[in-house]
Motif scaffolding. Structure first.
Motif, PDB file in Angstrom:
ATOM      1  N   GLU A 224      72.138  20.558-103.250  1.00  0.00           N
ATOM      2  CA  GLU A 224      73.369  21.105-102.686  1.00  0.00           C
ATOM      3  C   GLU A 224      74.533  20.618-103.538  1.00  0.00           C
ATOM      4  OE1 GLU A 224      73.496  23.188-100.243  1.00  0.00           O
ATOM      5  OE2 GLU A 224      71.424  23.063 -99.536  1.00  0.00           O
TER       6      GLU A 224
ATOM      7  N   THR B 107      77.109  19.385-102.521  1.00  0.00           N
ATOM      8  CA  THR B 107      77.610  18.140-101.940  1.00  0.00           C
ATOM      9  C   THR B 107      76.973  16.923-102.619  1.00  0.00           C
ATOM     10  OG1 THR B 107      75.953  18.436-100.198  1.00  0.00           O
ATOM     11  CG2 THR B 107      78.219  19.093 -99.695  1.00  0.00           C
ATOM     12  N   ASP B 108      75.840  17.127-103.291  1.00  0.00           N
ATOM     13  CA  ASP B 108      75.220  16.023-104.023  1.00  0.00           C
ATOM     14  C   ASP B 108      76.126  15.535-105.146  1.00  0.00           C
ATOM     15  OD1 ASP B 108      73.056  16.462-102.388  1.00  0.00           O
ATOM     16  OD2 ASP B 108      71.851  17.478-103.907  1.00  0.00           O
TER      17      ASP B 108
ATOM     18  N   SER C 219      79.554  15.580-104.904  1.00  0.00           N
ATOM     19  CA  SER C 219      80.886  15.457-104.320  1.00  0.00           C
ATOM     20  C   SER C 219      81.631  14.241-104.864  1.00  0.00           C
ATOM     21  CB  SER C 219      80.805  15.371-102.791  1.00  0.00           C
ATOM     22  OG  SER C 219      80.071  14.224-102.410  1.00  0.00           O
TER      23      SER C 219
ATOM     24  N   GLN D 272      81.639  23.523-100.230  1.00  0.00           N
ATOM     25  CA  GLN D 272      80.432  22.706-100.253  1.00  0.00           C
ATOM     26  C   GLN D 272      80.639  21.320-100.855  1.00  0.00           C
ATOM     27  OE1 GLN D 272      76.819  24.727-101.538  1.00  0.00           O
ATOM     28  NE2 GLN D 272      77.822  26.693-101.340  1.00  0.00           N
ATOM     29  N   ALA D 273      81.641  21.169-101.718  1.00  0.00           N
ATOM     30  CA  ALA D 273      81.765  19.895-102.403  1.00  0.00           C
ATOM     31  C   ALA D 273      83.162  19.298-102.356  1.00  0.00           C
ATOM     32  CB  ALA D 273      81.334  20.056-103.864  1.00  0.00           C
TER      33      ALA D 273
ATOM     34  N   LYS E  29      85.489  19.479-104.572  1.00  0.00           N
ATOM     35  CA  LYS E  29      85.706  18.863-105.873  1.00  0.00           C
ATOM     36  C   LYS E  29      87.143  18.973-106.346  1.00  0.00           C
ATOM     37  CE  LYS E  29      81.203  19.276-108.028  1.00  0.00           C
ATOM     38  NZ  LYS E  29      81.171  17.864-108.391  1.00  0.00           N
TER      39      LYS E  29
END
Length: 225
Positions: free
Chosen positions: A120, A122-123, A125, A146-147, A149
């Motif tokens: 994902e 998010t890994d 982030s 999702q992140a 960033k």
């Protein structure tokens, strides 16, 4: 007054549609689309070959190179027929493949001993990424949702890789062949790693407006004996 305006627009479009010059919106993205080559890059070479195959060798290609922001404005204009710059927010276009080549797009990072992949976003982030300004319409929603960033916009893939080499960002967006376009002086002894997980793939091709005169020519040639 409305009738005069409508008639002027109709006459303008009629002249535009009868022209055998195909205006193609493009953003610098070597080696696929670039003003640094006499043939304007592999995408334009593929387009020329496609037109010959369709018996349309009389069509003259007029490249319209813009920076990403101006390309976005050009796509919003009504007086264009085709584009290599993806018109993500327009539905009145069709995609014409110009070959079987598929461009793989992902992230670069500084080389480590472990594979560069994620399940994902998010890994990853809490990190920063250099992203093409011309890609924000396609990728920004996913990145932020999702992140979350930090996005650093750049005009070219090469600019993003240079920021990565200078450790000003944690990751840089690019295609699998991007490193081949950097000079040895830029990369030095530093090695970058392309992600095994991909953000997207894009078949080489051209986006053509549904009301572009080229569609009528293509259809006419299909019906010809």
């Amino acid at each position: 007054m409305k009738y005069v305006t409508w008639l002027a627009a109709l006459l303008t479009f009629a002249g535009y549609a009868s022209d055998s010059t195909l205006s193609v919106v493009a953003v610098e993205y070597p080696p696929y689309v670039t003003q640094s080559r006499s043939d304007l890059g592999s995408n334009f070479v593929a387009l020329q070959a496609y037109l010959r195959q369709q018996n349309l060798s009389d069509v003259h290609i007029r490249p319209l190179f813009y920076p990403p922001a101006r390309a976005q404005r050009a796509i919003s204009d009504e007086q264009w027929c085709a584009t290599f710059y993806p018109p993500w927010q327009r539905k009145d276009v069709r995609f014409v493949p110009l070959g079987n080549e598929v461009v793989k797009m992902g992230l670069f990072r500084n080389m480590t001993d472990s594979p560069f992949r994620w399940n994902e976003l998010t890994d990853l982030s809490g990190k920063s990424v250099a992203l093409l300004r011309s890609s924000k319409e396609r990728f920004i929603p996913a990145w932020f949702k999702q992140a979350g960033k930090k996005i650093v916009f750049v005009e070219t893939v090469e600019q993003g890789l240079e920021l990565l080499l200078l450790s000003r960002v944690d990751y840089a967006f690019g295609d699998e062949h991007a490193l081949e376009r950097l000079s040895a002086e830029v990369t030095g002894e530093q090695t970058l790693q392309f992600s095994e997980t991909l953000l997207a793939t894009q078949q080489v091709g051209l986006f053509i407006r549904n009301d572009c005169w080229l569609n009528a020519r293509l259809q006419q040639n299909k019906k010809a004996p």
